[in-house]
Design a protein around this motif. Structure first.
Motif, mmCIF file in Angstrom:
data_model
loop_
_atom_site.group_PDB
_atom_site.id
_atom_site.type_symbol
_atom_site.label_atom_id
_atom_site.label_comp_id
_atom_site.label_asym_id
_atom_site.label_seq_id
_atom_site.Cartn_x
_atom_site.Cartn_y
_atom_site.Cartn_z
ATOM 1 N N MET A 1 0.682 -1.201 0.045
ATOM 2 C CA MET A 1 0.049 0.031 0.150
ATOM 3 C C MET A 1 0.785 1.485 -0.038
ATOM 4 O O MET A 1 0.368 2.188 -0.062
ATOM 5 N N ALA A 2 2.134 1.123 -0.099
ATOM 6 C CA ALA A 2 2.889 1.969 -0.021
ATOM 7 C C ALA A 2 2.793 3.303 1.081
ATOM 8 O O ALA A 2 2.726 4.181 1.047
ATOM 9 N N LEU A 3 2.658 2.670 2.167
ATOM 10 C CA LEU A 3 2.485 3.577 3.501
ATOM 11 C C LEU A 3 3.805 3.664 4.357
ATOM 12 O O LEU A 3 3.886 4.517 5.218
ATOM 13 N N ASP A 4 4.880 2.914 3.987
ATOM 14 C CA ASP A 4 6.022 2.684 4.609
ATOM 15 C C ASP A 4 6.558 4.178 4.915
ATOM 16 O O ASP A 4 6.763 4.753 4.040
ATOM 17 N N GLY A 5 6.875 4.400 6.167
ATOM 18 C CA GLY A 5 7.629 5.599 6.454
ATOM 19 C C GLY A 5 6.944 6.984 6.621
ATOM 20 O O GLY A 5 7.393 8.091 6.774
ATOM 21 N N LYS A 6 5.381 6.628 6.137
ATOM 22 C CA LYS A 6 4.450 8.016 6.545
ATOM 23 C C LYS A 6 4.296 8.225 7.767
ATOM 24 O O LYS A 6 4.545 7.096 8.815
ATOM 25 N N THR A 7 3.844 9.380 8.126
ATOM 26 C CA THR A 7 3.564 9.810 9.788
ATOM 27 C C THR A 7 2.055 9.859 9.686
ATOM 28 O O THR A 7 1.420 10.743 8.948
ATOM 29 N N ALA A 8 1.525 9.343 10.698
ATOM 30 C CA ALA A 8 -0.026 9.635 11.072
ATOM 31 C C ALA A 8 -0.350 10.014 12.511
ATOM 32 O O ALA A 8 0.166 9.416 13.317
ATOM 33 N N ILE A 9 -1.467 10.570 12.411
ATOM 34 C CA ILE A 9 -2.117 10.794 13.880
ATOM 35 C C ILE A 9 -3.402 10.198 13.933
ATOM 36 O O ILE A 9 -4.149 10.247 12.801
ATOM 37 N N VAL A 10 -3.708 9.455 14.965
ATOM 38 C CA VAL A 10 -4.923 8.878 15.001
ATOM 39 C C VAL A 10 -5.305 9.226 16.346
ATOM 40 O O VAL A 10 -5.049 8.890 17.376
ATOM 41 N N THR A 11 -6.724 9.814 16.337
ATOM 42 C CA THR A 11 -7.304 10.316 17.796
ATOM 43 C C THR A 11 -8.182 9.409 18.233
ATOM 44 O O THR A 11 -8.701 8.509 17.429
ATOM 45 N N GLY A 12 -8.091 9.363 19.498
ATOM 46 C CA GLY A 12 -8.996 8.011 20.068
ATOM 47 C C GLY A 12 -8.416 6.816 19.970
ATOM 48 O O GLY A 12 -8.929 5.976 19.825
ATOM 49 N N GLY A 13 -6.980 6.877 19.783
ATOM 50 C CA GLY A 13 -6.338 5.572 19.437
ATOM 51 C C GLY A 13 -6.253 4.755 20.717
ATOM 52 O O GLY A 13 -5.543 3.568 20.331
ATOM 53 N N ALA A 14 -6.358 5.103 21.830
ATOM 54 C CA ALA A 14 -6.138 4.286 22.895
ATOM 55 C C ALA A 14 -6.934 3.022 23.364
ATOM 56 O O ALA A 14 -6.382 1.962 23.929
ATOM 57 N N SER A 15 -8.264 2.949 22.277
ATOM 58 C CA SER A 15 -8.779 1.391 22.588
ATOM 59 C C SER A 15 -9.509 1.296 21.299
ATOM 60 O O SER A 15 -9.619 2.250 20.335
ATOM 61 N N GLY A 16 -10.249 0.353 21.067
ATOM 62 C CA GLY A 16 -11.120 0.008 20.500
ATOM 63 C C GLY A 16 -10.557 0.096 18.856
ATOM 64 O O GLY A 16 -9.699 -0.333 18.469
ATOM 65 N N ILE A 17 -11.623 0.730 17.934
ATOM 66 C CA ILE A 17 -11.351 0.927 16.653
ATOM 67 C C ILE A 17 -10.050 1.645 16.382
ATOM 68 O O ILE A 17 -9.214 1.498 15.397
ATOM 69 N N GLY A 18 -9.950 2.899 17.235
ATOM 70 C CA GLY A 18 -8.646 3.537 17.049
ATOM 71 C C GLY A 18 -7.210 2.802 17.272
ATOM 72 O O GLY A 18 -6.248 3.026 16.502
ATOM 73 N N PHE A 19 -7.444 2.069 18.146
ATOM 74 C CA PHE A 19 -5.980 1.100 18.507
ATOM 75 C C PHE A 19 -6.094 0.166 17.238
ATOM 76 O O PHE A 19 -4.732 0.044 17.141
ATOM 77 N N ALA A 20 -6.963 -0.471 16.922
ATOM 78 C CA ALA A 20 -6.974 -1.557 15.648
ATOM 79 C C ALA A 20 -6.345 -0.433 14.658
ATOM 80 O O ALA A 20 -5.300 -1.194 13.909
ATOM 81 N N ILE A 21 -6.733 0.602 14.346
ATOM 82 C CA ILE A 21 -6.190 1.293 13.084
ATOM 83 C C ILE A 21 -4.598 1.798 13.407
ATOM 84 O O ILE A 21 -3.860 1.623 12.445
ATOM 85 N N ALA A 22 -4.221 2.109 14.639
ATOM 86 C CA ALA A 22 -2.907 2.329 14.964
ATOM 87 C C ALA A 22 -2.039 1.050 14.907
ATOM 88 O O ALA A 22 -1.103 1.217 14.212
ATOM 89 N N GLU A 23 -2.448 0.066 15.357
ATOM 90 C CA GLU A 23 -1.752 -1.230 15.327
ATOM 91 C C GLU A 23 -1.687 -1.634 13.966
ATOM 92 O O GLU A 23 -0.373 -2.027 13.307
ATOM 93 N N ARG A 24 -2.530 -1.534 12.937
ATOM 94 C CA ARG A 24 -2.406 -1.897 11.229
ATOM 95 C C ARG A 24 -1.618 -0.927 10.836
ATOM 96 O O ARG A 24 -0.587 -1.265 10.068
ATOM 97 N N PHE A 25 -1.599 0.369 11.155
ATOM 98 C CA PHE A 25 -0.647 1.496 10.595
ATOM 99 C C PHE A 25 0.854 1.212 11.104
ATOM 100 O O PHE A 25 1.538 1.216 9.952
ATOM 101 N N VAL A 26 0.841 0.706 12.261
ATOM 102 C CA VAL A 26 2.469 0.553 12.694
ATOM 103 C C VAL A 26 3.050 -0.853 11.909
ATOM 104 O O VAL A 26 3.886 -0.860 11.671
#
Ligand code: NAD
Length: 258
Positions: A1-26
């Motif tokens: 997906m060519a996301l390697d090395g990009k920088t993201a802010i995920v709000t509400g990332g401490a739990s639930g959907i936000g956490f899953a998004i943060a984990e996938r991004f990492v």
């Protein structure tokens, strides 16, 4: 997906959907900044993410302009860049229309809608400057809900906030399209998180949810994270202003509440 090395802010990332998004991004080797008002949850989450890649936590109440300002400053200090924003922070309040208190209405709208506006505007200003200076365009993903369309009568401010989120997505998409910055939304149905449990924690409510979901199951957070990864990536390079619903077939098949 060519996301390697990009920088993201995920709000509400401490739990639930936000956490899953943060984990996938990492896992996609994105450097992630988790912005959440929950310090204990955020720090615990960050420990998990740091085992997988690059991630930082910045305590942020998205409904407060000063907090959002400090979040942007922290992102700049940490990574010097922002390519992706996921406006995911949200709260729900269950009450029938006739019983909704003004304070609850204000709180839900302030977090779910004004928070997305404040964070979206601040990040968009950063992204526009970056494009003007010859940098690459970014992508913004807003977390909406099927409730934006249904307008559930026992989740009044929540449904209104998510309807607003779809409009915010459209106006941001149109405003930022000339810079190549894309803005889309995700509209989940019932997803297996603490938020779902807090609203529907009894067997009857669960039966009701499943009876109106053609696929006959609630969704998993990873199934929302994969949409966020797609929308944030160049694979979605000609998609902007859309809300993608992930609801087990509820909206397209027009299931009614049993
Ligand atoms: P959740 O309660 O697990 O996560 C929400 C997160 O937002 C929490 O970590 C919380 O601390 C954070 N948060 C709350 N107020 C905040 C504030 N002022 N500033 C920053 N962070 C704040 O809920 P979830 O189910 O993961 O929901 C995430 C998003 O998905 C929300 O926008 C929600 O409306 C949306 N959504 C969820 C479902 C579902 O069924 N779970 C369905 C449709 C949409």
């Amino acid at each position: 997906m060519a996301l390697d090395g990009k920088t993201a802010i995920v709000t509400g990332g401490a739990s639930g959907i936000g956490f899953a998004i943060a984990e996938r991004f990492v896992r996609e080797r994105i450097k992630v900044i988790l912005a959440d008002v929950d310090v204990a949850g955020g720090e615990k989450t960050i420990e998990t993410l740091k085992r997988l890649g690059e991630a930082s936590f910045v305590k942020t109440d998205v409904s407060k302009r000063l907090d959002v300002h400090n979040l942007l400053a922290a992102a700049n200090d940490l990574y010097g860049d922002i390519d992706i924003l996921v406006n995911n922070a949200g709260v729900v309040h269950g009450a029938d229309f006739l019983d909704v208190e003004e304070a609850d209405f204000d709180r839900v709208l302030a977090i779910n809608l004004k928070g997305a506006f404040l964070t979206g505007q601040a990040v968009a200003r950063f992204m526009v400057e970056k494009v003007k200076n010859g940098g690459s365009a970014g992508a913004i993903v807003n977390m909406s809900s099927v409730n934006a369309v249904f307008g559930l009568p026992n989740q009044v401010p929540y449904s209104i906030s998510k309807g607003g989120m779809n409009q915010l997505t459209k106006v941001m998409a149109i405003s930022l399209a000339p810079y190549g910055i894309r803005v889309n939304a995700i509209g989940p149905g019932s997803i297996n998180t603490a938020m779902l449990a807090s609203v529907n924690n009894d067997p009857e409510a669960r039966r009701r949810i499943l009876s109106r979901t053609p696929m006959g199951r609630v969704g998993e957070t990873s199934e929302i994270a994969s949409i966020a990864a797609f929308l944030a990536s160049d694979d979605a390079s000609y998609i902007t202003g859309q809300t993608i619903y992930a609801d087990g077939g509820r909206l397209p098949l027009n299931y009614t509440v049993a």
